[in-house]
Design an enzyme around this catalytic site. Structure first.
Site, mmCIF file in Angstrom:
data_model
loop_
_atom_site.group_PDB
_atom_site.id
_atom_site.type_symbol
_atom_site.label_atom_id
_atom_site.label_comp_id
_atom_site.label_asym_id
_atom_site.label_seq_id
_atom_site.Cartn_x
_atom_site.Cartn_y
_atom_site.Cartn_z
ATOM 1 N N SER A 1 -10.559 0.326 6.467
ATOM 2 C CA SER A 1 -9.774 0.340 5.233
ATOM 3 C C SER A 1 -9.231 -0.997 4.774
ATOM 4 O O SER A 1 -8.636 -1.093 3.702
ATOM 5 C CB SER A 1 -8.611 1.327 5.379
ATOM 6 O OG SER A 1 -9.094 2.621 5.623
ATOM 7 N N LYS B 1 0.845 -1.189 0.000
ATOM 8 C CA LYS B 1 0.000 0.000 0.000
ATOM 9 C C LYS B 1 0.882 1.241 0.000
ATOM 10 O O LYS B 1 1.828 1.342 0.786
ATOM 11 C CB LYS B 1 -0.918 -0.015 1.222
ATOM 12 C CG LYS B 1 -1.903 1.151 1.288
ATOM 13 C CD LYS B 1 -2.831 0.982 2.486
ATOM 14 C CE LYS B 1 -3.815 2.137 2.603
ATOM 15 N NZ LYS B 1 -4.754 1.952 3.733
ATOM 16 N N SER C 1 -9.350 2.500 2.519
ATOM 17 C CA SER C 1 -8.342 3.162 1.716
ATOM 18 C C SER C 1 -7.375 2.200 1.040
ATOM 19 O O SER C 1 -6.569 2.622 0.199
ATOM 20 C CB SER C 1 -7.540 4.121 2.614
ATOM 21 O OG SER C 1 -6.870 3.401 3.639
#
Length: 450
Positions: free
Chosen positions: A173, A80, A149
């Protein structure tokens, strides 16, 4: 385009060991799926194909010699883009950090490399791992959100490009994008995985994983913690290196604020699942017959609002420095978060974290009567549109509580994935994994063992 299908890694290692497959061949299959899906889903912000191929060749040599470095040696992985990588930029979904390089790996990334993991690329995140969406689309339906996210990580794993990718969660997320994209999402206990070099400094945030299987997800986090531990001051992910499937003695049905918003089809899926588990001998506790659960439910009713107040205060720095540097590069959401922080006092922050501590202590008492909670991961399948990352009502309680949670891709509505969520107890991650493996086997028709 093929139907999205997860690409497990742990089962492939048997073929690595006997020489009928290699990590390089596995990687090439991932790259074929990347070429098929990536133009439409935009899961990555940066790729390192040749670096990944070189690492896969080294891993193949180790497997041929019978000396793999770990269970994940040769596993293609996504990182990420909130976590630092020495060989790729870390842009955090913000134009403020376009092309920025720290010159070092985050603790988790360094550990994955030491374990033989293959870093294929950086996956798209929302702005500073918060709420403003990036360009990623859902692999099941490109008109729908992948969630956020950890959007790029979930989409890449859900499409079968990767067997696993790192994510983070402070609200929803990991669980929400896992539910929307049809993969496993594992958010461990707060502090379980070292967050050094990861730009998610908030007190509820956890580094976790999106994965093709429960085993793949656990192996990734175990490989990290074995080499770098948890956050300073925390014991780190604990338990056996490979937890065994274990039927839960009892699970509590947890509805919270999300239940009123859930679709009828999603509720029916959960009801059917609970009926199946009851038929397999699992006791399901209901609010009507367990007084403690009846006390916990209302205590969790406004945890999303409380979490956002906590996040705002804890984001005051560095958002104030970003605003001073270039306010025009920040979204309205981030400017509003900063304004909220600047309107708060230290005493107001102390009050909300004290309230969080009381709810955490109340929830911990539930461990005396059950092995965890069962609920939905989202109010329904991924909604259409890319302007929002979807509703987080079901995901936020485990973040607020600081406890481990999993989203399992076992439910379907409207022909789309919907996650079944299991929530455990703080620092009892391995027990939750064992229960999840048993439930996954029981509900998917795979063999289970006590």
């Amino acid at each position: 385009m093929t139907t999205p299908t997860a690409q497990p890694f742990h089962s492939a290692t048997r073929a690595f060991a006997d020489g009928t497959d290699t990590p390089r061949d596995f990687l090439e299959r991932c790259l074929l799926r990347l070429d098929e899906y990536e133009p439409n889903i935009v899961a990555f912000v940066h790729l390192n194909r040749e670096g990944a191929r070189a690492a896969a060749d080294r891993s193949s040599e180790r497997w041929r010699a019978g000396r793999p470095l770990s269970r994940i040696d040769g596993m293609p992985l996504g990182i990420k883009d909130i976590m630092e990588t020495a060989d790729l930029p870390t842009e955090m979904g913000s134009p403020l950090f376009k092309g920025w390089r720290s010159g070092q790996d985050a603790a988790a990334v360094a550990a994955l490399r030491e374990a033989g993991g293959i870093i294929l690329g950086k996956t798209v995140t929302t702005e500073f791992a918060a709420s403003v969406p990036g360009p990623t689309r859902n692999p099941w339906d490109h008109k729908r959100t992948p969630g956020g996210s950890s959007s790029g990580s979930a989409a890449a794993v859900g499409a079968g490009i990767l067997p696993a990718a790192l994510g983070t969660q402070v609200i929803g997320s990991i669980l929400r994008p896992a539910s929307f994209c049809g993969c496993v999402g594992f958010k461990p206990s707060v502090g379980a995985v070292n967050r050094g070099g990861s730009h998610d400094r908030l007190s509820q945030s956890s580094t976790g994983v999106l994965a093709a299987t429960i085993e793949d997800g656990w192996d990734v986090l175990w490989a990290i913690v074995a080499r770098t531990g948890g956050d300073p001051g925390w014991p780190g992910l604990a338990g056996p290196e490979r937890p065994a499937p274990q039927p839960p003695r009892a699970l509590a049905r947890l509805e919270t604020a999300g239940w009123a918003l859930a679709s009828d089809a999603a509720k029916a899926e959960l009801e059917g699942t609970i009926a199946q588990l009851r038929s397999r001998g699992v006791k399901i506790l209901e609010r009507s017959d367990e007084p403690l659960l009846a006390e916990i439910e209302p205590a969790l009713s406004d945890v999303e609002a409380q979490s956002r107040r906590i996040n705002a205060w804890e984001s005051r720095w560095p958002l104030n420095t970003y605003r001073d540097r270039n306010a025009g590069a920040l979204s309205r959401f981030m400017l509003d978060r900063l304004a909220q922080a600047e309107a708060m006092t230290p005493d107001q922050y102390r009050q909300v974290i004290a309230a969080r501590a009381r709810v955490r202590a109340l929830y911990a008492r539930l461990a005396a009567v059950c092995d965890g909670c069962i609920t939905l991961s989202a109010i329904g399948p991924a909604p259409e549109g890319l302007q929002s990352t979807g509703n987080a009502s079901f995901a936020v309680p485990s973040s607020f509580l600081g406890v481990p949670s999993l989203s399992l891709p076992l439910l379907r509505t409207e022909g789309l994935p919907l996650g079944l969520q299991l929530i455990g107890f703080e620092q009892a991650d391995a027990a939750l994994i064992g229960a999840a493996q048993w439930i996954d086997g029981a509900l998917a028709g795979r063999p289970t063992q006590a």
